[in-house]
Design a protein around this motif. Structure first.
Motif, PDB file in Angstrom:
ATOM      1  N   MET A 216       0.846  -1.186   0.000  1.00 57.63           N
ATOM      2  CA  MET A 216       0.000   0.000   0.000  1.00 57.63           C
ATOM      3  C   MET A 216       0.886   1.243   0.000  1.00 57.63           C
ATOM      4  N   SER A 217       0.709   2.155  -0.926  1.00 53.89           N
ATOM      5  CA  SER A 217       1.545   3.343  -1.112  1.00 53.89           C
ATOM      6  C   SER A 217       1.119   4.445  -0.159  1.00 53.89           C
ATOM      7  N   ASN A 218       2.144   5.237   0.288  1.00 55.05           N
ATOM      8  CA  ASN A 218       1.904   6.379   1.174  1.00 55.05           C
ATOM      9  C   ASN A 218       1.997   7.715   0.434  1.00 55.05           C
ATOM     10  N   ILE A 219       1.925   7.670  -0.884  1.00 59.96           N
ATOM     11  CA  ILE A 219       2.052   8.900  -1.669  1.00 59.96           C
ATOM     12  C   ILE A 219       0.843   9.785  -1.406  1.00 59.96           C
ATOM     13  N   GLY A 220       1.086  11.039  -1.074  1.00 62.72           N
ATOM     14  CA  GLY A 220       0.026  12.004  -0.826  1.00 62.72           C
ATOM     15  C   GLY A 220      -0.439  12.079   0.593  1.00 62.72           C
ATOM     16  N   LYS A 221       0.061  11.223   1.449  1.00 65.52           N
ATOM     17  CA  LYS A 221      -0.385  11.219   2.827  1.00 65.52           C
ATOM     18  C   LYS A 221       0.493  12.082   3.728  1.00 65.52           C
ATOM     19  N   PHE A 222       1.716  12.395   3.318  1.00 62.66           N
ATOM     20  CA  PHE A 222       2.619  13.205   4.135  1.00 62.66           C
ATOM     21  C   PHE A 222       2.990  14.465   3.368  1.00 62.66           C
ATOM     22  N   GLN A 223       3.279  15.502   4.163  1.00 59.40           N
ATOM     23  CA  GLN A 223       3.643  16.805   3.586  1.00 59.40           C
ATOM     24  C   GLN A 223       5.064  17.167   4.019  1.00 59.40           C
ATOM     25  N   ASP A 224       5.882  17.515   3.056  1.00 60.64           N
ATOM     26  CA  ASP A 224       7.278  17.886   3.323  1.00 60.64           C
ATOM     27  C   ASP A 224       7.302  19.327   3.826  1.00 60.64           C
ATOM     28  N   ARG A 225       7.574  19.502   5.137  1.00 57.86           N
ATOM     29  CA  ARG A 225       7.595  20.840   5.720  1.00 57.86           C
ATOM     30  C   ARG A 225       8.935  21.561   5.492  1.00 57.86           C
ATOM     31  N   ASN A 226      10.013  20.848   5.104  1.00 58.35           N
ATOM     32  CA  ASN A 226      11.335  21.455   4.830  1.00 58.35           C
ATOM     33  C   ASN A 226      11.790  21.005   3.432  1.00 58.35           C
ATOM     34  N   PRO A 227      11.252  21.615   2.435  1.00 59.02           N
ATOM     35  CA  PRO A 227      11.613  21.146   1.074  1.00 59.02           C
ATOM     36  C   PRO A 227      13.064  21.480   0.708  1.00 59.02           C
ATOM     37  N   GLY A 228      13.732  22.438   1.394  1.00 55.99           N
ATOM     38  CA  GLY A 228      15.110  22.803   1.034  1.00 55.99           C
ATOM     39  C   GLY A 228      16.180  21.937   1.656  1.00 55.99           C
ATOM     40  N   VAL A 229      15.809  21.017   2.582  1.00 50.91           N
ATOM     41  CA  VAL A 229      16.785  20.180   3.271  1.00 50.91           C
ATOM     42  C   VAL A 229      16.857  18.843   2.558  1.00 50.91           C
ATOM     43  N   ARG A 230      18.127  18.385   2.262  1.00 45.18           N
ATOM     44  CA  ARG A 230      18.317  17.116   1.561  1.00 45.18           C
ATOM     45  C   ARG A 230      18.026  15.973   2.508  1.00 45.18           C
ATOM     46  N   PRO A 231      17.298  14.929   2.099  1.00 38.88           N
ATOM     47  CA  PRO A 231      17.002  13.798   2.985  1.00 38.88           C
ATOM     48  C   PRO A 231      18.262  13.009   3.303  1.00 38.88           C
ATOM     49  N   ALA A 232      18.293  12.438   4.494  1.00 36.58           N
ATOM     50  CA  ALA A 232      19.442  11.647   4.930  1.00 36.58           C
ATOM     51  C   ALA A 232      19.378  10.258   4.338  1.00 36.58           C
ATOM     52  N   GLY A 233      20.572   9.591   4.289  1.00 38.00           N
ATOM     53  CA  GLY A 233      20.604   8.227   3.781  1.00 38.00           C
ATOM     54  C   GLY A 233      20.812   8.186   2.285  1.00 38.00           C
ATOM     55  N   VAL A 234      21.102   7.013   1.793  1.00 36.32           N
ATOM     56  CA  VAL A 234      21.325   6.798   0.364  1.00 36.32           C
ATOM     57  C   VAL A 234      20.379   5.715  -0.102  1.00 36.32           C
ATOM     58  N   VAL A 235      19.705   5.973  -1.179  1.00 39.23           N
ATOM     59  CA  VAL A 235      18.796   5.005  -1.763  1.00 39.23           C
ATOM     60  C   VAL A 235      19.568   4.205  -2.799  1.00 39.23           C
ATOM     61  N   THR A 236      19.607   2.936  -2.637  1.00 42.85           N
ATOM     62  CA  THR A 236      20.373   2.096  -3.561  1.00 42.85           C
ATOM     63  C   THR A 236      19.541   0.916  -3.983  1.00 42.85           C
ATOM     64  N   THR A 237      19.869   0.389  -5.127  1.00 37.71           N
ATOM     65  CA  THR A 237      19.170  -0.797  -5.649  1.00 37.71           C
ATOM     66  C   THR A 237      20.091  -1.997  -5.730  1.00 37.71           C
ATOM     67  N   ILE A 238      21.336  -1.869  -5.148  1.00 40.27           N
ATOM     68  CA  ILE A 238      22.292  -2.973  -5.185  1.00 40.27           C
ATOM     69  C   ILE A 238      21.852  -4.018  -4.165  1.00 40.27           C
ATOM     70  N   PRO A 239      21.737  -5.257  -4.527  1.00 37.63           N
ATOM     71  CA  PRO A 239      21.319  -6.285  -3.555  1.00 37.63           C
ATOM     72  C   PRO A 239      22.398  -6.543  -2.526  1.00 37.63           C
ATOM     73  N   ASP A 240      22.008  -6.980  -1.353  1.00 39.39           N
ATOM     74  CA  ASP A 240      22.892  -7.329  -0.232  1.00 39.39           C
ATOM     75  C   ASP A 240      23.701  -6.139   0.252  1.00 39.39           C
ATOM     76  N   ASP A 241      23.256  -4.917  -0.047  1.00 36.95           N
ATOM     77  CA  ASP A 241      23.950  -3.724   0.460  1.00 36.95           C
ATOM     78  C   ASP A 241      23.157  -3.223   1.669  1.00 36.95           C
ATOM     79  N   SER A 242      23.371  -3.920   2.778  1.00 36.65           N
ATOM     80  CA  SER A 242      22.606  -3.609   3.978  1.00 36.65           C
ATOM     81  C   SER A 242      23.535  -3.634   5.171  1.00 36.65           C
ATOM     82  N   THR A 243      22.993  -3.321   6.348  1.00 37.85           N
ATOM     83  CA  THR A 243      23.802  -3.326   7.571  1.00 37.85           C
ATOM     84  C   THR A 243      24.256  -4.724   7.917  1.00 37.85           C
ATOM     85  N   ARG A 244      23.420  -5.685   7.686  1.00 39.69           N
ATOM     86  CA  ARG A 244      23.784  -7.074   7.985  1.00 39.69           C
ATOM     87  C   ARG A 244      24.964  -7.524   7.115  1.00 39.69           C
ATOM     88  N   ALA A 245      24.933  -7.073   5.837  1.00 38.53           N
ATOM     89  CA  ALA A 245      26.030  -7.470   4.957  1.00 38.53           C
ATOM     90  C   ALA A 245      27.344  -6.832   5.373  1.00 38.53           C
TER      91      ALA A 245
END
Length: 419
Positions: free
Chosen positions: A1-30
């Protein structure tokens, strides 16, 4: 179930933390529990890989001798040096004296260099000169015949020739020749008078320059100060330095010998004087000519004359009349075809050269009509029949019709009163 449209970005000028990656097995456990390492290359194959010698601390060894056993640690590589003469025996002076020197002299008597060039003497050819040579006023060679000096040839006393100003300027443009003492002018547009202006900065005048150079210690602050030193230092300097006009003190004490005493061993006086050393006393075999006189001693260069070569001239002539001159001579052509200027022409250039006309223009073959047009251009018109008669006479006299031969033919024509 998608959450698109349910939240509002109150700080649009601040870059989000973290890196979005699609590489498999690139996790904390690995990251905490890495996967097991891959299997390495087998040892029997590893020595053939290029990465084998690239590892840190590895010696560059050919894969063919990697598994070969090494010799013992006490093994010495290289070849053993054989015993020979020492350095001081090779470089040291030759101490061949006494009986050894006498034996060496007997062995070297058979060499031609020892006979013709004995040690300590000049080269002796054994010439037997006549009695006239022994006189004091005898001189070898041939007396030079006096002739004109080079100054008279280069700067003749009556060599100056007055020329019009326009002719002198043409000679300056063509040859760059100026009069004696004439200033070179490049026709610059100076904002000042170049004849009165002086370039540079003058040096300030300095008084008593010679006195300062001869006695610099008496001027300014260069006067040396008086220094008091110990007597032991002065005695050491007197004992180890050479005084002006005196020999060095070698510590042998005072020499009370007579002033006329001569030290050393007297020179052995030979019965020969300087004249006999120059003339020599040659043996008959030494006066004989060399066996190879007049012959080439170099192998492959012994050119023997053939029948008919007694009057033959070898080599290449200086003036190349044997080859055809090209219509346009190259700058790199070193040959002389007999048309170059002589020394007299270089010292006294022809009058027509000042106008850019070469001497060859007067000797070049020309057509009769061309010669007629040249005479008409200088104000000497002539008829067709007269020009043909003169050209025929010029051809009979010189074998060619040119300006020079045509002028001689014209003189012949006028001397006989023909018109």
């Amino acid at each position: 179930m998608s959450n698109i449209g349910k939240f509002q970005d109150r700080n649009p000028g601040v870059r989000p933390a973290g890196v979005v990656t699609t590489i498999p097995d690139d996790s904390t456990r690995a990251c905490v529990q890495p996967p097991p390492p891959r299997e390495s290359t087998p040892e029997k194959i590893r020595k053939y890989r290029k990465s084998f010698n690239d590892e840190p601390g590895m010696k560059q060894i050919h894969y063919g001798i990697v598994d070969d056993p090494l010799p013992a640690e006490t093994f010495t590589y290289g070849k053993k040096t054989y015993k020979s003469d020492h350095v001081h025996q090779i470089i040291g002076p030759n101490r061949n004296q006494g009986l050894g020197q006498f034996q060496t002299g007997l062995k070297e008597q058979k060499y031609a260099s020892s006979i013709k060039e004995p040690l300590g003497k000049g080269f002796e050819r054994g010439y037997s000169y006549p009695q006239e040579v022994n006189t004091s006023d005898f001189k070898f060679g041939q007396q030079t015949v006096p002739s004109e000096s080079s100054k008279v040839l280069i700067f003749p006393p009556n060599g100056r020739r007055e020329e019009p100003e326009e002719v002198r300027k043409l000679y300056f443009i063509s040859h760059g020749v100026t009069e004696a003492g004439e200033q070179m002018s490049r026709n610059y547009n100076w904002p000042i008078n170049k004849n009165d202006h002086r370039f540079g900065m003058p040096d300030p005048p300095e008084l008593n320059g010679v006195a300062m150079a001869l006695r610099p210690e008496t001027y300014g602050s260069s006067h040396p100060k008086t220094e008091i030193i110990k007597k032991t230092v002065e005695d050491f300097r007197n004992a180890n330095h050479e005084e002006l006009g005196k020999s060095k003190n070698l510590g042998t004490g005072l020499n009370n010998a007579d002033s006329n005493r001569v030290f050393g061993v007297p020179t052995y006086k030979e019965p020969w004087d300087a004249g006999q050393c120059i003339r020599g006393n040659p043996a008959p075999q030494e006066l004989a000519p060399d066996k190879d006189l007049g012959k080439s001693t170099r192998f492959g260069f012994r050119n023997d004359f053939k029948p008919g070569d007694e009057v033959r001239q070898f080599g290449v002539p200086t003036i190349r009349n044997d080859i055809e001159k090209k219509s346009f001579k190259s700058v790199a052509d070193p040959n002389n075809y007999g048309d170059e200027a002589s020394v007299v022409q270089l010292l006294y250039p022809d009058y027509w050269l000042r106008f850019g006309i070469n001497q060859s223009e007067f000797t070049r073959p020309r057509d009769v009509e061309e010669i007629r047009s040249l005479f008409e251009a200088i104000g000497m018109p002539m008829g067709k029949g007269k020009s043909i008669t003169i050209s025929n006479k010029a051809y009979d006299m010189f074998g060619v019709v040119s300006l020079e031969s045509f002028i001689h033919g014209l003189r012949w024509y006028e001397e006989r009163g023909l018109h």
